[in-house]
Every structure is written in C-alpha cells, then in structure tokens.
Design a protein around this motif. Structure first.
Motif, PDB file in Angstrom:
ATOM      1  N   ARG A   1       0.826  -1.210   0.000  1.00 10.90           N
ATOM      2  CA  ARG A   1       0.000   0.000   0.000  1.00 10.90           C
ATOM      3  C   ARG A   1       0.861   1.261   0.000  1.00 10.90           C
ATOM      4  N   GLN A   2       1.783   1.338  -0.921  1.00 10.16           N
ATOM      5  CA  GLN A   2       2.636   2.512  -1.062  1.00 10.16           C
ATOM      6  C   GLN A   2       3.231   2.506  -2.462  1.00 10.16           C
ATOM      7  N   HIS A   3       3.729   3.664  -2.864  1.00  9.47           N
ATOM      8  CA  HIS A   3       4.344   3.788  -4.186  1.00  9.47           C
ATOM      9  C   HIS A   3       5.545   4.708  -4.054  1.00  9.47           C
ATOM     10  N   PHE A   4       6.676   4.286  -4.621  1.00  2.00           N
ATOM     11  CA  PHE A   4       7.897   5.097  -4.593  1.00  2.00           C
ATOM     12  C   PHE A   4       8.516   5.027  -5.986  1.00  2.00           C
ATOM     13  N   HIS A   5       8.645   6.191  -6.618  1.00  3.87           N
ATOM     14  CA  HIS A   5       9.172   6.210  -7.991  1.00  3.87           C
ATOM     15  C   HIS A   5      10.064   7.428  -8.184  1.00  3.87           C
ATOM     16  N   ILE A   6      11.163   7.219  -8.897  1.00  3.15           N
ATOM     17  CA  ILE A   6      12.078   8.307  -9.248  1.00  3.15           C
ATOM     18  C   ILE A   6      12.138   8.388 -10.761  1.00  3.15           C
ATOM     19  N   GLY A   7      11.905   9.575 -11.294  1.00  2.00           N
ATOM     20  CA  GLY A   7      11.949   9.764 -12.739  1.00  2.00           C
ATOM     21  C   GLY A   7      12.499  11.129 -13.095  1.00  2.00           C
ATOM     22  N   ASN A   8      12.913  11.263 -14.324  1.00  2.00           N
ATOM     23  CA  ASN A   8      13.436  12.532 -14.819  1.00  2.00           C
ATOM     24  C   ASN A   8      12.294  13.427 -15.286  1.00  2.00           C
ATOM     25  N   ARG A   9      12.498  14.722 -15.132  1.00  2.00           N
ATOM     26  CA  ARG A   9      11.521  15.711 -15.573  1.00  2.00           C
ATOM     27  C   ARG A   9      11.967  16.307 -16.900  1.00  2.00           C
ATOM     28  N   GLU A  10      11.014  16.916 -17.563  1.00  2.00           N
ATOM     29  CA  GLU A  10      11.316  17.634 -18.806  1.00  2.00           C
ATOM     30  C   GLU A  10      11.321  19.136 -18.544  1.00  2.00           C
ATOM     31  N   PRO A  11      12.318  19.902 -19.023  1.00  2.00           N
ATOM     32  CA  PRO A  11      13.450  19.447 -19.850  1.00  2.00           C
ATOM     33  C   PRO A  11      14.595  18.838 -19.042  1.00  2.00           C
ATOM     34  N   HIS A  12      14.625  19.096 -17.738  1.00  2.00           N
ATOM     35  CA  HIS A  12      15.676  18.510 -16.905  1.00  2.00           C
ATOM     36  C   HIS A  12      15.215  18.531 -15.454  1.00  2.00           C
ATOM     37  N   GLY A  13      15.888  17.765 -14.635  1.00  6.21           N
ATOM     38  CA  GLY A  13      15.521  17.681 -13.227  1.00  6.21           C
ATOM     39  C   GLY A  13      15.007  16.296 -12.860  1.00  6.21           C
ATOM     40  N   VAL A  14      14.716  16.134 -11.587  1.00  7.76           N
ATOM     41  CA  VAL A  14      14.278  14.847 -11.050  1.00  7.76           C
ATOM     42  C   VAL A  14      12.966  15.036 -10.291  1.00  7.76           C
ATOM     43  N   ASP A  15      12.093  14.040 -10.387  1.00  9.07           N
ATOM     44  CA  ASP A  15      10.842  14.031  -9.633  1.00  9.07           C
ATOM     45  C   ASP A  15      10.783  12.732  -8.831  1.00  9.07           C
ATOM     46  N   VAL A  16      10.800  12.869  -7.489  1.00  8.87           N
ATOM     47  CA  VAL A  16      10.634  11.708  -6.608  1.00  8.87           C
ATOM     48  C   VAL A  16       9.181  11.701  -6.146  1.00  8.87           C
ATOM     49  N   HIS A  17       8.468  10.644  -6.485  1.00 10.70           N
ATOM     50  CA  HIS A  17       7.035  10.557  -6.183  1.00 10.70           C
ATOM     51  C   HIS A  17       6.805   9.501  -5.106  1.00 10.70           C
ATOM     52  N   ILE A  18       6.190   9.917  -4.012  1.00 10.73           N
ATOM     53  CA  ILE A  18       5.817   8.998  -2.920  1.00 10.73           C
ATOM     54  C   ILE A  18       4.306   9.059  -2.750  1.00 10.73           C
ATOM     55  N   ARG A  19       3.684   7.890  -2.709  1.00 15.21           N
ATOM     56  CA  ARG A  19       2.229   7.805  -2.542  1.00 15.21           C
ATOM     57  C   ARG A  19       1.930   6.877  -1.360  1.00 15.21           C
ATOM     58  N   LEU A  20       1.236   7.432  -0.361  1.00  9.51           N
ATOM     59  CA  LEU A  20       0.954   6.702   0.882  1.00  9.51           C
ATOM     60  C   LEU A  20      -0.537   6.761   1.205  1.00  9.51           C
ATOM     61  N   PRO A  21      -1.043   5.790   1.971  1.00  8.60           N
ATOM     62  CA  PRO A  21      -2.427   5.894   2.446  1.00  8.60           C
ATOM     63  C   PRO A  21      -2.613   7.166   3.286  1.00  8.60           C
ATOM     64  N   PHE A  22      -3.706   7.870   3.042  1.00 12.43           N
ATOM     65  CA  PHE A  22      -3.959   9.100   3.790  1.00 12.43           C
ATOM     66  C   PHE A  22      -4.556   8.745   5.143  1.00 12.43           C
ATOM     67  N   GLU A  23      -3.759   8.912   6.183  1.00 10.65           N
ATOM     68  CA  GLU A  23      -4.180   8.619   7.551  1.00 10.65           C
ATOM     69  C   GLU A  23      -3.797   9.799   8.431  1.00 10.65           C
ATOM     70  N   THR A  24      -4.623  10.073   9.398  1.00 15.06           N
ATOM     71  CA  THR A  24      -4.342  11.152  10.340  1.00 15.06           C
ATOM     72  C   THR A  24      -4.367  10.609  11.750  1.00 15.06           C
ATOM     73  N   ALA A  25      -4.002  11.456  12.691  1.00 13.77           N
ATOM     74  CA  ALA A  25      -3.996  11.030  14.107  1.00 13.77           C
ATOM     75  C   ALA A  25      -5.400  10.711  14.595  1.00 13.77           C
ATOM     76  N   ARG A  26      -6.424  11.217  13.903  1.00 12.53           N
ATOM     77  CA  ARG A  26      -7.800  10.939  14.282  1.00 12.53           C
ATOM     78  C   ARG A  26      -8.322   9.690  13.603  1.00 12.53           C
ATOM     79  N   GLY A  27      -7.452   9.018  12.829  1.00  4.01           N
ATOM     80  CA  GLY A  27      -7.846   7.752  12.212  1.00  4.01           C
ATOM     81  C   GLY A  27      -8.528   7.882  10.880  1.00  4.01           C
ATOM     82  N   THR A  28      -8.366   9.025  10.180  1.00  3.28           N
ATOM     83  CA  THR A  28      -8.989   9.207   8.871  1.00  3.28           C
ATOM     84  C   THR A  28      -8.418   8.213   7.864  1.00  3.28           C
TER      85      THR A  28
END
Length: 367
Positions: free
Chosen positions: A340-367
């Motif tokens: 239940r997570q996603h971690f990806h590193i890719g290049n941006r156009e025209p240059h640069g890096v994009d690190v993408h992290i995707r996690l379950p949305f949870e809060t201290a109140r249990g959302t």
C-alpha cells in the motif's frame, strides 16, 4: 541467537501443516471408533461402517477447507455466515453417509421405524464432529495470522531502528558537519556573527530533533516539514541565493501521517546533486496533495522535485550516498506499508528529477 531466527519467529518455530493434522485427526477418530466396537463386543464388520464414515469425513473436511479458504478474505460477519452454511451442508452430507453406510451393511434394518429424535441425534453427532474440526481449523488459522502480524510488527520495528541509524549517518556525516562548521567559521571571520549565531542555532535544533525523533512513530506532514525547515535553514545559510526552496502543500495534506524524517535524505540528495555542483545553484520543490478520488480510500501524494541535471541510476556508485538514501527510503516504506505505497524516481522535462511517494492518507484521528 541467530538474528534471522529473532526476525522470523514463525520460521524458527514452524507452523502446523494441514495434511499431517488432517490425517492424524481422522486416523485417531477411526481408532477410537474401532476401540469402542471391540470394547462393546459389536460385530467386527461394523468397522467397515466406521471406516466408511472416516473416509467420508476426511474427504468432506478436505473440501470444506477449500471452501473456508475462499471465505478468508471476507469481512468477519460475512465469513461467519457463509462458513455456517458450508458447515450445515457438510453435516447433512456426512450424516447421510453415516446412515447410508448403516443401511448398506444391514446395521439399521429398523431405521425406518426410528423416531425423529433418533435422526436428530445422528445429525447433531455429525454436526458436533464437524464443528469441532472447523473450530480447530479456524483456531489454527487465526493463530497463524496473529503470529504473522507479530512477525511483521517485529520486522517493522527492526527496520525502523536500522533506518534511524542510517539516517543519523546522513545527518551526522562528516561532510555535512564539515561544510556547516566551515561556513560558520567563515561567517565569524567575516564578522557576520548574527548569521553565524543563526546557523549554530539551526544546526543545534536540527541535531536535537534528529536524535529525539522516534523512527517507530509517524508524524504529521506539518511536523515533518518543520523538521525539513531546520535542515534547509542551515543549507540556505550555506548556499545563499544559489538554493531556492518552494513548498506547495495543500492544507488538508498537512494533517497526513508520514514516517518521521522520511524526506530528509531525499532533500539532501537533491541539494548535493542538483544545487551544490552547479554554479548557478538550483531549486528544490516539495508538493503535497490529498488524493480523494475514492471517498473511503484517500491517498497522500508527495512530489520532491529539483531542476538539476537529472537522474541516471547507472551513474551512481553501488555504495554511493544517493544510492543508500534511495534504497533506505524505499525499504522503510515497503516495511511500513507493504504493497500500500508507491515510490518512484523519474526525470523531468526538460531537466531535473521528480521523486514521487504515494501513501495511504491517515491522520492522528484515524482518517
């Protein structure tokens, strides 16, 4: 004691196998019935009836197991309802086999004259037998599941401690401290003592936060960003206008829980490879959004971007700083969230890096 045994208690203890227990259980049932036949002085050919019922019970419970396995992923109320239906069906079949065997071997010539209570007794005796088998089956399955959860928790705890040590290696590495202390020394020599004092204060606050943070606990994204600001404050004093920082954080995303100090190694990577090696410097941006496309399954999307030369994994040494930081972050997420997570590193156009992290949305109140 071997560390692998500590980290994997189930492997060390071994878990019960279905077929040995199945064979042993029904063999015991037949032996008890055979002993009763002999002890009561019944005709020995009644053993054929016992053997027939035993083999039928073995086959029926083997099929029952396949049905129970299909129900395992269902919510508990639905699983209990379907399991009860399967159990009643299996009981009817097994009771029918029992009576059929008695008819076939002429041990129940007067069965037709038996009253309803007699047939109810046949049914209840078979029901009790299969209910006991089902209770044992589910008991073992739930025990195994509980053990697996304990193992996963232990692995997560060990990985969190290991991750903390690795991150402390980043935060306290000689290169970082040398550059920071050298910058402080230069500021003092240039009589920029106010700036030097601010850098010392930022360094002290960041190191104190790093040592006090508990890797087993998650913090809100707002707290994680505050920790990043301590680190970025030091780096901005070092690089001045060469380091530009942008943060675009959706208000709703600030409440989301994330592993503590999960972003710092990635920020450090971006500064090292996209800012420090370029005379003109560079920009590091953090973007956070709450993805609520599904009402009951919201996600937190994090993007860490830079405008540097880009990312080429082949150019990173196996023991390089960036390689360790990426592997460390990826492993922490895998252990803490599984699939239940996603971690990806890719290049941006025209240059640069994009690190993408995707996690379950949870809060201290249990959302």
């Amino acid at each position: 004691m071997n560390a692998s045994v500590i980290a994997n208690p189930i492997a060390a203890q071994g878990k019960p196998s279905f077929w040995p227990l199945q064979i042993a259980g029904w063999a015991t049932y037949f032996i008890l019935n055979a002993t009763a036949v002999i002890g009561e002085g019944s005709e020995l050919r009644y053993l054929v009836v016992s053997l027939t019922v035993t083999l039928s019970g073995f086959a029926i419970t083997s099929l029952l197991r396949l049905g129970y396995r299909q129900l395992w992923a269902l919510p508990l109320p639905r699983m209990a309802g379907f399991a009860a239906a399967l159990l009643l069906t299996a009981t009817l079949v097994q009771a029918g086999v029992y009576l059929g065997a008695k008819f076939a071997f002429h041990f129940c010539d007067d069965c037709m004259s038996h009253n309803l209570l007699s047939y109810l007794w046949y049914f209840l005796s078979m029901f009790y037998l299969l209910l006991s088998w089902s209770g044992l089956y589910f008991g073992i399955k739930f025990a195994q599941q509980s053990q697996l959860q304990k193992e996963a928790a232990l692995r997560a705890q060990n990985a969190a401690h290991a991750a903390q040590l690795k991150m402390l290696r980043y935060q306290l590495n000689p290169h970082f401290l040398f550059n920071t202390l050298n910058a402080i020394s230069t500021l003092v020599l240039d009589d920029k003592r106010d700036t030097a004092y601010r850098m010392v204060g930022s360094l002290s606050a960041f190191l104190r936060h790093s040592l006090d943070s508990d890797p087993e606990q998650r913090v809100s994204l707002a707290e994680e960003v505050d920790a990043l600001r301590l680190y970025l404050g030091i780096e901005q004093l070092r690089f001045g206008d060469r380091l530009k920082v942008e943060m675009d954080i959706e208000p709703a995303a600030r409440m989301a829980l994330v592993p503590s100090l999960i972003l710092q190694p990635l920020i450090e990577n971006a500064i090292k490879y996209a800012v420090s090696k370029r005379e003109e410097g560079g920009c590091v941006a953090l973007v956070a959004r709450r993805d609520a496309n599904l009402a009951h399954d919201a996600w937190l999307d994090l993007h860490l971007r830079d405008d540097g030369p880009g990312f080429d994994e082949a150019d990173i040494a196996p023991n390089g700083h960036a390689r360790v930081g990426i592997a460390n972050t990826r492993e922490r997420l895998r252990v803490l969230y599984g699939e239940r997570q996603h971690f990806h590193i890719g290049n941006r156009e025209p240059h640069g890096v994009d690190v993408h992290i995707r996690l379950p949305f949870e809060t201290a109140r249990g959302t």
